[in-house]
Motif scaffolding. Structure first.
Motif, PDB file in Angstrom:
ATOM      1  N   GLY A 177       0.823  -1.250   0.030  1.00  0.00           N
ATOM      2  CA  GLY A 177       0.038  -0.010  -0.084  1.00  0.00           C
ATOM      3  C   GLY A 177       0.844   1.440   0.053  1.00  0.00           C
ATOM      4  O   GLY A 177       0.368   2.352  -0.426  1.00  0.00           O
ATOM      5  N   GLU A 178       2.174   1.249   0.721  1.00  0.00           N
ATOM      6  CA  GLU A 178       2.863   2.424   0.535  1.00  0.00           C
ATOM      7  C   GLU A 178       3.758   2.656  -0.529  1.00  0.00           C
ATOM      8  O   GLU A 178       4.736   3.322  -0.788  1.00  0.00           O
ATOM      9  N   CYS A 179       3.583   1.878  -1.565  1.00  0.00           N
ATOM     10  CA  CYS A 179       4.366   1.757  -2.842  1.00  0.00           C
ATOM     11  C   CYS A 179       3.733   2.632  -3.840  1.00  0.00           C
ATOM     12  O   CYS A 179       2.635   2.871  -3.986  1.00  0.00           O
ATOM     13  N   SER A 204      15.232   2.945  -4.621  1.00  0.00           N
ATOM     14  CA  SER A 204      14.440   2.625  -3.779  1.00  0.00           C
ATOM     15  C   SER A 204      15.009   1.518  -2.564  1.00  0.00           C
ATOM     16  O   SER A 204      15.723   0.546  -3.077  1.00  0.00           O
ATOM     17  N   ALA A 244       9.441   2.370  -3.335  1.00  0.00           N
ATOM     18  CA  ALA A 244       8.859   3.304  -2.099  1.00  0.00           C
ATOM     19  C   ALA A 244       8.721   4.811  -2.611  1.00  0.00           C
ATOM     20  O   ALA A 244       9.300   5.193  -3.842  1.00  0.00           O
ATOM     21  N   ALA A 245       7.711   5.438  -2.053  1.00  0.00           N
ATOM     22  CA  ALA A 245       7.333   6.697  -2.555  1.00  0.00           C
ATOM     23  C   ALA A 245       8.579   7.315  -2.485  1.00  0.00           C
ATOM     24  O   ALA A 245       9.307   7.708  -1.648  1.00  0.00           O
TER      25      ALA A 245
END
Length: 362
Positions: free
Chosen positions: A19-21, A81, A165-166
């Motif tokens: 979900g954080e990707c 990332s 990763a964001a």
């Protein structure tokens, strides 16, 4: 029923939502699809071009399905990332009795720092009944890395995305340093029965040689179709062709007919292409099965003599290698079922082939 995952968390499926990707499709422009020779033109997860369809329907219909298996395909990119995820849907859940779900239907991941060697970073661990998965392949990466995500060996892919990763950067990887090698053959060429996609011998050789490789292994169907030669010779940047058809063509009683015709068809398309003809890999049963032992010797002798004859006729760009000798001391422990190779067998074969292909690819 006892479930080892209850006692050992390393044995459990490891799926998540990611979900954080931030998710990227291969079409984003910063991810290169390697190992699918015709992807750039057709945008299809298929190892053979659509133009080969009519010929395959007539001569070898099973290859239409097998060509959708993404053996040898990979996603390559660079990123800073610290974690790498993959989210995919494949055409069916795992179905084989003696090959891991991760190899059949899943992915694995290799990373390397600039100028460094490829290092295995992780694989997809999903429930075998699933045809969709979302798994973290690597975490805590220390800085910018080149990444290679190998796609499934024995199933087709409907969709695949890479999660980063964001805020992480994503950019195209460097070009390969060598020309490409294509491998035409059987289930063993396709990767049966590696434990994960990166352990099929063409994939190992790609890492060893820093060369693009194309896997044209078709399980049970690598019989030396002359009609396929023009397709293989059309692979972009092709520098060498490995012909690994004995395990299928020999038992089907077509090796003597098809190998000369296939090699002639290759020469009609690519007169100077380096070609390496392989014998079959070791089968432990030859130690007690005299009939099998004689057959294997006859098949290897025929291929060796066909190569010798062509060299004597002026073809300086063809060679023969005995895969039994290349696998060497690992031969007795190199298979899962007496035929298909384990990771040990694949690695031994790749080590034996590497210096031969290094010379061929320059």
């Amino acid at each position: 029923m006892a479930d080892a995952a209850r006692f050992d968390r390393k044995m459990a499926a490891d799926e998540g939502a990611g979900g954080e990707c931030v998710w990227y499709e291969p079409a984003c422009g910063e991810i290169r699809v390697d190992g699918l020779a015709f992807f750039a033109q057709e945008r299809a997860w298929n190892r053979l071009p659509a133009s080969a369809g009519p010929m395959l329907r007539e001569l070898r219909p099973a290859m239409l399905e097998l060509a959708r298996h993404t053996a040898g395909a990979s996603l390559r990119f660079c990123t800073d990332s610290p974690q790498i995820w993959v989210r995919a849907e494949v055409e069916a859940p795992a179905y084989m009795s003696h090959m891991t779900p991760a190899a059949q239907c899943g992915c694995d991941c290799y990373v390397r720092a600039e100028g460094g060697a490829w290092i295995f970073a992780g694989l997809t661990k999903f429930l075998p009944a699933n045809s969709r998965f979302c798994c973290r392949l690597a975490q805590n990466l220390p800085g910018p890395m080149e990444v290679c995500v190998n796609l499934p060996l024995y199933i087709g892919v409907k969709s695949v995305e890479i999660g980063l990763a964001a805020g992480a950067r994503l950019w195209m990887p460097p070009e390969h340093r060598r020309r490409a090698a294509a491998f035409y053959g059987t289930s063993i060429t396709q990767g049966g029965c590696a434990s994960r996609p990166g352990m099929a011998y063409p994939a190992i050789l790609s890492r060893m040689l820093a060369a693009p490789t194309y896997n044209f292994g078709f399980s049970g169907n690598g019989v030396g179709l002359p009609e396929l030669a023009p397709v293989l010779c059309a692979v972009p940047g092709l520098g060498a062709l490995v012909v690994d058809i004995e395990p299928n063509a020999g038992p089907e009683h077509v090796l003597e007919k098809n190998l000369p015709r296939f090699l002639s068809a290759v020469r009609a398309c690519a007169p100077a292409l380096p070609v390496l003809v392989l014998s079959g890999t070791p089968q432990p049963a030859v130690r007690w099965d005299d009939e099998l032992a004689r057959a294997c010797e006859q098949w290897a002798a025929f291929a060796r003599e066909e190569v010798r004859r062509r060299k004597a006729s002026g073809d300086a760009q063809i060679a023969f290698a005995d895969a039994r000798a290349l696998v060497g001391a690992a031969g007795g422990e190199a298979t899962v079922d007496g035929v298909h190779l384990t990771d040990l067998g694949f690695y031994a074969l790749a080590q034996g082939l590497a210096p031969l292909l290094e010379t061929m690819l320059g």
